[in-house]
Design a protein around this motif. Sequence first.
Motif, short mmCIF file in Angstrom:
data_model
loop_
_atom_site.label_atom_id
_atom_site.label_comp_id
_atom_site.label_asym_id
_atom_site.label_seq_id
_atom_site.Cartn_x
_atom_site.Cartn_y
_atom_site.Cartn_z
N GLU A 1 0.83 -1.20 0.00
CA GLU A 1 0.00 0.00 0.00
C GLU A 1 0.87 1.25 0.00
OE1 GLU A 1 -2.87 -0.02 3.14
OE2 GLU A 1 -3.13 -2.16 2.98
N GLY A 2 0.64 2.15 -0.92
CA GLY A 2 1.36 3.42 -0.93
C GLY A 2 2.83 3.26 -1.24
N LYS A 3 3.57 4.33 -0.99
CA LYS A 3 5.00 4.37 -1.27
C LYS A 3 5.79 3.98 -0.03
CE LYS A 3 8.60 7.58 -2.65
NZ LYS A 3 8.95 8.98 -2.81
N ASP A 4 6.75 3.09 -0.19
CA ASP A 4 7.61 2.70 0.92
C ASP A 4 8.58 3.82 1.23
OD1 ASP A 4 6.40 0.26 0.89
OD2 ASP A 4 8.08 -0.81 0.00
N LEU A 5 8.78 4.09 2.51
CA LEU A 5 9.77 5.07 2.97
C LEU A 5 10.90 4.31 3.62
CD1 LEU A 5 7.39 7.69 4.64
CD2 LEU A 5 8.41 7.77 2.37
N VAL A 6 12.12 4.74 3.38
CA VAL A 6 13.28 4.05 3.93
C VAL A 6 14.11 5.03 4.74
CG1 VAL A 6 15.37 2.74 3.41
CG2 VAL A 6 13.32 2.44 1.99
N ALA A 7 14.30 4.70 6.02
CA ALA A 7 15.20 5.46 6.89
C ALA A 7 16.39 4.57 7.19
CB ALA A 7 14.48 5.84 8.18
N THR A 8 17.53 5.18 7.45
CA THR A 8 18.75 4.44 7.77
C THR A 8 19.28 4.94 9.10
OG1 THR A 8 19.24 4.33 5.41
CG2 THR A 8 21.04 3.79 6.92
N THR B 1 16.77 10.37 7.54
CA THR B 1 15.36 10.26 7.16
C THR B 1 15.24 9.93 5.68
OG1 THR B 1 15.13 12.59 6.55
CG2 THR B 1 14.78 12.03 8.88
N PRO B 2 14.07 9.48 5.27
CA PRO B 2 13.87 9.21 3.83
C PRO B 2 14.13 10.43 2.95
CG PRO B 2 12.15 8.16 5.10
CD PRO B 2 12.93 9.03 6.06
N SER B 3 13.98 11.63 3.52
CA SER B 3 14.23 12.85 2.73
C SER B 3 15.69 13.32 2.85
CB SER B 3 13.28 13.97 3.17
OG SER B 3 13.43 14.24 4.55
N GLY B 4 16.53 12.54 3.55
CA GLY B 4 17.95 12.85 3.60
C GLY B 4 18.42 13.70 4.76
N HIS B 5 17.58 13.96 5.74
CA HIS B 5 17.98 14.76 6.90
C HIS B 5 18.59 13.88 7.98
CE1 HIS B 5 15.02 17.30 4.86
NE2 HIS B 5 15.78 18.29 5.30
N ALA B 6 19.66 14.38 8.60
CA ALA B 6 20.34 13.63 9.66
C ALA B 6 19.79 14.03 11.02
CB ALA B 6 21.84 13.90 9.60
N GLN B 7 19.65 13.04 11.90
CA GLN B 7 19.18 13.28 13.27
C GLN B 7 20.06 12.47 14.21
OE1 GLN B 7 16.55 15.16 14.89
NE2 GLN B 7 17.88 14.47 16.54
N ALA B 8 20.75 13.16 15.11
CA ALA B 8 21.52 12.45 16.13
C ALA B 8 20.55 11.80 17.10
CB ALA B 8 22.43 13.43 16.87
N ILE B 9 20.91 10.61 17.58
CA ILE B 9 20.12 9.86 18.54
C ILE B 9 21.07 9.37 19.63
CG2 ILE B 9 18.61 7.85 18.88
CD1 ILE B 9 18.14 8.03 15.74
#
Length: 147
Positions: free
Chosen positions: A3-10, A23-31
């Motif tokens: 269903e719909g478009k798959d989103l991929v985060a790394t 994020t799927p849109s290419g933004h980096a987030q420190a965790i």
Amino acid sequence: MSEGKDLVATVHFADHGFFIGITPSGHAQAIDTDGARHAAPSPMELLLIALGACTAVDVIGILRKKREQVTDYRVEVRGARRDEHPRHFTRMEVRHIIRGVNVSARAVEQAIELSENKYCSVAATLRPTVEIVSTYEIENESTAAEV
């Protein structure tokens, strides 16, 4: 997932309890997973922000379409977690705080209801296992000129 478009985060391991999420849109987030250090948000903190942001986008958009005169808006999300592992959220309280000129309580109620039941994908994802309770507060400003 068909269903719909798959989103991929790394998520990359960066050592010492740090990870970098992309994020799927290419933004980096420190965790940060070191509970004592608190140098970046934890995965569970990001869930709170995700719910708050998702519903905030919906509610402010609906209030603007209704031409409500909102001058300030924020969402506070409080989460209660299980003591045992997995320590998932069991309840999230979402508090909408709206400031504006003659803001209609009915318009706010409708906006929150639409977000909760129709538009907010994060709430829909969490709801099968998390009780989500929403409340709101309206702080009306005067339209009279200050003397």
